[in-house]
Structure formats: C-alpha cells, structure tokens
Design a protein around this motif. Structure first.
Motif, PDB file in Angstrom:
ATOM      1  N   ALA A  82      27.382  43.150  34.811  1.00 34.84           N
ATOM      2  CA  ALA A  82      27.499  42.098  33.797  1.00 34.84           C
ATOM      3  C   ALA A  82      28.668  41.170  34.098  1.00 34.84           C
ATOM      4  O   ALA A  82      28.541  39.937  34.006  1.00 34.84           O
ATOM      5  N   LEU A  83      29.816  41.744  34.488  1.00 41.45           N
ATOM      6  CA  LEU A  83      30.982  40.918  34.755  1.00 41.45           C
ATOM      7  C   LEU A  83      30.799  40.087  36.027  1.00 41.45           C
ATOM      8  O   LEU A  83      31.213  38.920  36.086  1.00 41.45           O
ATOM      9  N   LEU A  84      30.152  40.653  37.030  1.00 37.07           N
ATOM     10  CA  LEU A  84      29.880  39.893  38.254  1.00 37.07           C
ATOM     11  C   LEU A  84      28.930  38.736  37.982  1.00 37.07           C
ATOM     12  O   LEU A  84      29.104  37.632  38.502  1.00 37.07           O
ATOM     13  N   LYS A  85      27.943  38.972  37.135  1.00 45.50           N
ATOM     14  CA  LYS A  85      27.004  37.909  36.768  1.00 45.50           C
ATOM     15  C   LYS A  85      27.715  36.799  36.019  1.00 45.50           C
ATOM     16  O   LYS A  85      27.468  35.601  36.268  1.00 45.50           O
ATOM     17  N   GLU A  86      28.619  37.171  35.107  1.00 49.22           N
ATOM     18  CA  GLU A  86      29.381  36.164  34.352  1.00 49.22           C
ATOM     19  C   GLU A  86      30.234  35.307  35.279  1.00 49.22           C
ATOM     20  O   GLU A  86      30.368  34.099  35.065  1.00 49.22           O
ATOM     21  N   MET A  87      30.799  35.917  36.311  1.00 52.00           N
ATOM     22  CA  MET A  87      31.652  35.180  37.231  1.00 52.00           C
ATOM     23  C   MET A  87      30.849  34.193  38.086  1.00 52.00           C
ATOM     24  O   MET A  87      31.381  33.180  38.554  1.00 52.00           O
ATOM     25  N   GLU A  88      29.564  34.489  38.267  1.00 54.80           N
ATOM     26  CA  GLU A  88      28.706  33.612  39.062  1.00 54.80           C
ATOM     27  C   GLU A  88      28.224  32.418  38.257  1.00 54.80           C
ATOM     28  O   GLU A  88      27.855  31.381  38.819  1.00 54.80           O
ATOM     29  N   ALA A 106      36.145  53.068  41.137  1.00 55.10           N
ATOM     30  CA  ALA A 106      36.346  52.070  42.187  1.00 55.10           C
ATOM     31  C   ALA A 106      35.202  52.097  43.196  1.00 55.10           C
ATOM     32  O   ALA A 106      34.760  51.051  43.684  1.00 55.10           O
ATOM     33  N   GLU A 107      34.712  53.281  43.500  1.00 56.79           N
ATOM     34  CA  GLU A 107      33.598  53.404  44.451  1.00 56.79           C
ATOM     35  C   GLU A 107      32.333  52.737  43.907  1.00 56.79           C
ATOM     36  O   GLU A 107      31.588  52.093  44.648  1.00 56.79           O
ATOM     37  N   ILE A 108      32.089  52.898  42.608  1.00 61.79           N
ATOM     38  CA  ILE A 108      30.922  52.257  41.990  1.00 61.79           C
ATOM     39  C   ILE A 108      31.052  50.739  42.064  1.00 61.79           C
ATOM     40  O   ILE A 108      30.093  50.026  42.392  1.00 61.79           O
ATOM     41  N   ILE A 109      32.239  50.227  41.801  1.00 66.24           N
ATOM     42  CA  ILE A 109      32.444  48.780  41.800  1.00 66.24           C
ATOM     43  C   ILE A 109      32.298  48.201  43.207  1.00 66.24           C
ATOM     44  O   ILE A 109      31.643  47.165  43.393  1.00 66.24           O
ATOM     45  N   THR A 110      32.867  48.853  44.195  1.00 67.41           N
ATOM     46  CA  THR A 110      32.724  48.334  45.557  1.00 67.41           C
ATOM     47  C   THR A 110      31.260  48.379  46.002  1.00 67.41           C
ATOM     48  O   THR A 110      30.798  47.488  46.720  1.00 67.41           O
ATOM     49  N   GLU A 111      30.541  49.387  45.561  1.00 69.93           N
ATOM     50  CA  GLU A 111      29.111  49.471  45.870  1.00 69.93           C
ATOM     51  C   GLU A 111      28.356  48.325  45.220  1.00 69.93           C
ATOM     52  O   GLU A 111      27.516  47.671  45.856  1.00 69.93           O
ATOM     53  N   HIS A 135      39.562  42.087  30.144  1.00 69.01           N
ATOM     54  CA  HIS A 135      40.695  42.885  30.583  1.00 69.01           C
ATOM     55  C   HIS A 135      40.193  44.300  30.882  1.00 69.01           C
ATOM     56  O   HIS A 135      39.036  44.612  30.680  1.00 69.01           O
ATOM     57  N   GLY A 136      41.071  45.145  31.381  1.00 70.56           N
ATOM     58  CA  GLY A 136      40.685  46.530  31.666  1.00 70.56           C
ATOM     59  C   GLY A 136      40.492  46.783  33.147  1.00 70.56           C
ATOM     60  O   GLY A 136      40.504  45.867  33.976  1.00 70.56           O
ATOM     61  N   VAL A 137      40.301  48.040  33.492  1.00 72.07           N
ATOM     62  CA  VAL A 137      40.295  48.451  34.893  1.00 72.07           C
ATOM     63  C   VAL A 137      39.152  47.823  35.689  1.00 72.07           C
ATOM     64  O   VAL A 137      39.336  47.418  36.840  1.00 72.07           O
ATOM     65  N   ILE A 138      37.960  47.720  35.120  1.00 64.97           N
ATOM     66  CA  ILE A 138      36.836  47.137  35.861  1.00 64.97           C
ATOM     67  C   ILE A 138      37.087  45.657  36.124  1.00 64.97           C
ATOM     68  O   ILE A 138      36.894  45.166  37.242  1.00 64.97           O
ATOM     69  N   TRP A 139      37.531  44.948  35.095  1.00 63.59           N
ATOM     70  CA  TRP A 139      37.872  43.532  35.234  1.00 63.59           C
ATOM     71  C   TRP A 139      38.953  43.363  36.305  1.00 63.59           C
ATOM     72  O   TRP A 139      38.858  42.490  37.178  1.00 63.59           O
ATOM     73  N   ASP A 140      40.001  44.217  36.255  1.00 63.34           N
ATOM     74  CA  ASP A 140      41.092  44.139  37.231  1.00 63.34           C
ATOM     75  C   ASP A 140      40.586  44.371  38.650  1.00 63.34           C
ATOM     76  O   ASP A 140      40.930  43.626  39.575  1.00 63.34           O
ATOM     77  N   PHE A 141      39.785  45.419  38.835  1.00 56.41           N
ATOM     78  CA  PHE A 141      39.308  45.755  40.180  1.00 56.41           C
ATOM     79  C   PHE A 141      38.442  44.646  40.765  1.00 56.41           C
ATOM     80  O   PHE A 141      38.558  44.292  41.938  1.00 56.41           O
ATOM     81  N   ILE A 142      37.553  44.104  39.959  1.00 58.27           N
ATOM     82  CA  ILE A 142      36.674  43.031  40.457  1.00 58.27           C
ATOM     83  C   ILE A 142      37.500  41.824  40.895  1.00 58.27           C
ATOM     84  O   ILE A 142      37.269  41.241  41.965  1.00 58.27           O
ATOM     85  N   HIS A 143      38.493  41.448  40.095  1.00 59.83           N
ATOM     86  CA  HIS A 143      39.313  40.295  40.457  1.00 59.83           C
ATOM     87  C   HIS A 143      40.179  40.573  41.681  1.00 59.83           C
ATOM     88  O   HIS A 143      40.368  39.685  42.528  1.00 59.83           O
ATOM     89  N   LYS A 144      40.689  41.788  41.800  1.00 63.57           N
ATOM     90  CA  LYS A 144      41.456  42.140  42.992  1.00 63.57           C
ATOM     91  C   LYS A 144      40.578  42.079  44.242  1.00 63.57           C
ATOM     92  O   LYS A 144      41.005  41.577  45.293  1.00 63.57           O
ATOM     93  N   LEU A 145      39.351  42.568  44.137  1.00 59.37           N
ATOM     94  CA  LEU A 145      38.453  42.588  45.292  1.00 59.37           C
ATOM     95  C   LEU A 145      37.944  41.189  45.643  1.00 59.37           C
ATOM     96  O   LEU A 145      37.620  40.922  46.806  1.00 59.37           O
ATOM     97  N   LYS A 146      37.873  40.310  44.659  1.00 61.60           N
ATOM     98  CA  LYS A 146      37.517  38.927  44.949  1.00 61.60           C
ATOM     99  C   LYS A 146      38.609  38.277  45.805  1.00 61.60           C
ATOM    100  O   LYS A 146      38.319  37.460  46.687  1.00 61.60           O
ATOM    101  N   GLU A 147      39.857  38.653  45.530  1.00 59.86           N
ATOM    102  CA  GLU A 147      40.978  38.095  46.282  1.00 59.86           C
ATOM    103  C   GLU A 147      41.124  38.742  47.652  1.00 59.86           C
ATOM    104  O   GLU A 147      41.442  38.081  48.635  1.00 59.86           O
TER     105      GLU A 147
END
Length: 313
Positions: free
Chosen positions: A306-312, A248-253, A181-193
C-alpha cells in the motif's frame, strides 16, 4: 448517528471515518492537520458525507461543534515514541491536556460516549507474553506510553463520574495505507535512498505484533457493538509476532531488492522507550466472538504494498 472524530484526517482516524461514512453516520472531523492529511478524507468532504473543522484541541472554539453528537472517537494524539524522549512537554500537552479538553467539551454538551485509541506500550516491558488486559503492574518506559496510560485513567474517571460510556483500545503496531511514520515507512524511504544497504536500529531481534489498519478498525467497531459497560478496554492485534529483521526481509522482497545488506546499530532496542518484545493477548475480544483475520507477516506485506503504491501515485 452523529459521530465526531478527532484526528480524523490522520492514519487510523481517516480509516475510522471511512467506516462511519459507510455506516451512514453524520461525521464531523476535528483536526489541526499538523500530522493528518486532508487528502485522506477529501472524497468524503467533496461528497458532503463528512465535515472538517480545522482546529487545535488545545485551543478554544471547536467545543461547540460537539453539540448534538452521540459519540466521540478521540484518535488525535502525538504518536512519535522516539520524539517524546527528546521533547516531552508537547507530547504531554497533545496527549493528556487535549484529552481533558475533549472530555470537558463532552461534559458541557452532553455527549455520552467516547472511543479512545491507546497503545500496547502502556504495559511497559511485560513479563507475561502474550500480555492480557489485566496485566499488572503497568509500568510505561516512554513518555508517549505514560501519556496514554494517564489518558486511560482520566477517561475511566470521567465515565464513572459523569455517566459516560467509554471504550479504550490498546493497539499493537497498526500498519497500512496512509501511514506516514513507523518502521515500514522508515525502511521503505531508507531503501529508496540506498537500495543496497538498510540500517536497522537495534540488533534486529526486536519481536513484535503487527496488524492491518482495516482489520483493526473492524475490531474496534465489533467491540463497540458487542459490549455495554460504563468503561471497558480491549487489546487489538494479531496472534503472532515477527522480528524486525523478518520485517525488513519482507519489505526488500516486496521492493524487488535482492541481496540488501542489513546494518544494525546495536543494542537490544531501537531507541529510548522502545519495547523490544510485544505481543498482546486478544482472548478478551475473542470471548465476544471476534476473530483476527490476518497475521503479522500478511499485515506487513499488505502495508508495504500500500505504501509503495502511494509513493508511485
């Protein structure tokens, strides 16, 4: 030592378990697995280096497993600040009533040490930033924060009344591997969609401190090893902060998504109970010789990876 970890299958709890196992402790985990994931601790269970009791702290039956324990790491809690505004009673039960149950079990079975994870939100909208541990008045603005401040007071009273040793840790935004949960988790899932547009709650100017979970756990144990009072409390976080837009800029990068359009919901905060500006003073812990070894940007970058790796996987 024999250590009990409530919520030990969860995000921070499982990292506490990792540290204890590496230290050679006998480890018992109590978790109802409603938010925790058994996979987070599977290796320790398979090796026999940790044991799991699936139980709800609001129920009976688990208390007897504290017999012979040297200390309890009470990590179990309902951490969702946003949800606490919509349905406060379960949060009060899971955060306050459950803590009383843990303390009562400790009292019954003679466990003399508790380590408790609190939160920066107990300070409310502090006028002093970075905010030190002795800041006053502490006026929580979310139900979640109110429950954590109540827990701190209850733990202090039990420590002094029943000759326990208590350590309370007020965390900044702790992020990293296994978070769900949390903002990083939320942003990654939103951007996946939708990799072309990202909704950001508030105006994106909310500015906060973020800290790696691994660095946080090391700080917890450093404080436990270097302080010996009946009751003590410490802030843990980085010595800087970043805005939600920068995050958000770091995550999109990290996701390799150039040109993402940021869409803001508006207002100076993301939700009811959101504290728009937060940075903790960590001078108290530094006075014991500790130094934070990472900053907010690096913590966010590592957490995203780390979260992107877990999703893969």
């Amino acid at each position: 030592m024999f250590s009990v970890v409530t919520g030990g299958a969860g995000f921070i709890g499982s990292h506490i378990v990792d540290y204890l196992v590496r230290s050679g402790d006998r480890v018992l985990i109590i978790d109802n697995l409603s938010a925790g994931n058994k996979q987070n601790i599977a290796g320790h269970l398979d090796s026999g280096k940790a044991e799991l009791i699936k139980a709800d702290l609001l129920s009976d039956g688990w208390q007897k497993y504290l017999e012979g324990a040297d200390r309890v790491f009470h990590i179990a809690a309902d951490p969702d600040v946003r949800a606490s505004a919509k349905n406060p009673k379960p949060v009060c039960d899971n955060n306050v009533s459950a803590t009383i149950n843990v303390l009562e079990a400790m009292r019954e079975y003679g466990v003399r040490e508790i380590v408790f994870t609190s939160t920066s939100t107990v300070y409310g909208e502090a006028k002093t930033i970075p905010t030190p541990e002795d800041y006053s008045p502490m006026i929580p603005i979310s139900i979640y924060a109110g429950t954590k401040l109540a827990d701190e007071a209850i733990i202090a009273s039990y420590a002094h009344t029943y000759q326990m040793k208590a350590r309370v840790f007020r965390f900044a935004n702790i992020i990293g591997e296994r978070s769900n949960h949390g903002v990083i988790w939320d942003f990654i899932h939103k951007l996946k969609e939708n990799p072309k547009e990202l909704e950001i709650l508030g105006d994106g100017k909310q500015t906060k401190s973020y800290f790696s979970v691994d660095a946080c756990v090391r700080a917890v144990f450093y404080a436990c090893e270097n302080s010996d009072e009946t009751f003590n409390y410490f802030n843990i976080g980085s010595e800087d902060w970043i805005s939600v837009t920068e995050l958000a800029e770091i995550i999109t990068e990290e996701m390799g998504l150039p040109g993402v359009a940021f869409k803001y919901s508006g207002g100076d905060r993301g939700w009811v109970g959101d504290v728009p500006k937060m940075q903790l003073s960590v001078e108290k812990l530094k006075s014991l010789g500790w130094t934070p070894d990472t900053d907010s940007k690096e913590s966010v970058r590592l957490a995203a990876r780390a979260l992107l790796k877990e999703m893969e996987e």
